[in-house]
Design an enzyme around this catalytic site. Structure first.
Site, mmCIF file in Angstrom:
data_model
loop_
_atom_site.group_PDB
_atom_site.id
_atom_site.type_symbol
_atom_site.label_atom_id
_atom_site.label_comp_id
_atom_site.label_asym_id
_atom_site.label_seq_id
_atom_site.Cartn_x
_atom_site.Cartn_y
_atom_site.Cartn_z
ATOM 1 C CB ALA A 33 69.153 -84.466 11.607
ATOM 2 C CG ASN A 34 67.337 -87.358 15.949
ATOM 3 O OD1 ASN A 34 66.801 -86.574 16.716
ATOM 4 N ND2 ASN A 34 68.607 -87.757 16.112
#
Ligand code: C5P
Length: 235
Positions: A33-34
């Site tokens: 993810a980020n």
């Protein structure tokens, strides 16, 4: 006098907004993810809705409440985000503010990968669909009249954004300064540059909600000069 035209200049318009990160599964319990907070995308969806647009917000997992008064679709992966966007079409305006993962794991495992037992030394990645480009280059009523993309840049912000606008096929591109010094990621303020046909507008640093209101105002101005889809179909 048409009721609400002054305060609701986007009444009768449909808007699509993407927001937040995507999550790309590695196995049943792990993902890539980020750090996207979704603050800017959520604020844009709320601002467009506030001006009267019937708004669909497609969002990855964020720690934000669903903005009231609009339709919110929660997704995890980039492919789910693309599907949800396609289902929200047709739209008059689409704003792609999500931080979509460029890559996903090629063969995500359906169950949890055990430590030491077949855990992969490397993850094989494959490219995700580019949602903005897919929708900006669609044809007929699958292509919103106004497509707005974002470009997170740390260097040569306007030059890179101008090139990205052409590459993606979008009408407007908001370049945002995400250099570490800017504190944009996860923060409450944003420094944006609006790149469109006529040139580049440098916006002063402002809160993400103020930037959302400013963008929604530009969208309303744009549609002042453009007939509604119904009117187009009738002419
Ligand atoms: O190419 P880059 O990721 O910098 O482009 C950013 C813009 O493209 C943003 O508007 C983002 O929401 C959109 N995008 C997308 N799908 C992707 C990658 C980016 O919609 N797979």
């Amino acid at each position: 006098f048409f009721a609400g035209v002054g305060s609701k200049p986007l009444a009768g318009r449909r808007a699509l907004v993407t927001s937040g990160p995507t999550r790309e599964p590695i196995d049943a319990v792990r993902f890539i993810a980020n750090h996207s907070s979704g603050k800017q995308g959520h604020a844009i969806a709320a601002a467009l809705s506030h001006l009267g647009a019937e708004t669909v917000l497609v969002t990855g997992p964020v720690n934000l409440p669903d903005p009231p008064g609009l339709s919110v679709v929660h997704i995890e992966s980039a492919r789910e985000m693309l599907d949800a966007c396609q289902q929200a079409l047709p739209a008059d305006v689409a704003v792609f503010a999500a931080a979509v993962a460029d890559w996903r794991v090629k063969d995500a495992a359906a169950s949890k990968i055990k430590k030491g037992k077949g855990a992969p030394a490397t993850l094989e990645l494959t490219e995700n669909p580019d949602i903005l480009k897919t929708i900006a280059t669609a044809t007929g009523n699958r292509r919103p009249a106004l497509v707005v993309g974002f470009a997170a840049e740390t260097d040569d912000i306007v030059k890179n954004a101008t090139e990205k606008r052409a590459r993606k096929g979008c009408d407007w591109l908001l370049a945002n300064d995400v250099s570490p010094a800017s504190g944009t990621f996860g923060g409450d303020a944003n420094t944006l540059h609006l790149v469109r046909d006529g040139g580049v507008e440098d916006w002063p640093r402002m809160s993400k909600t103020a930037a959302a209101d400013k963008l929604a105002g530009c969208v309303a101005d744009y549609f002042k000069d453009h007939p509604a889809r119904e009117a187009e179909a009738a002419s």
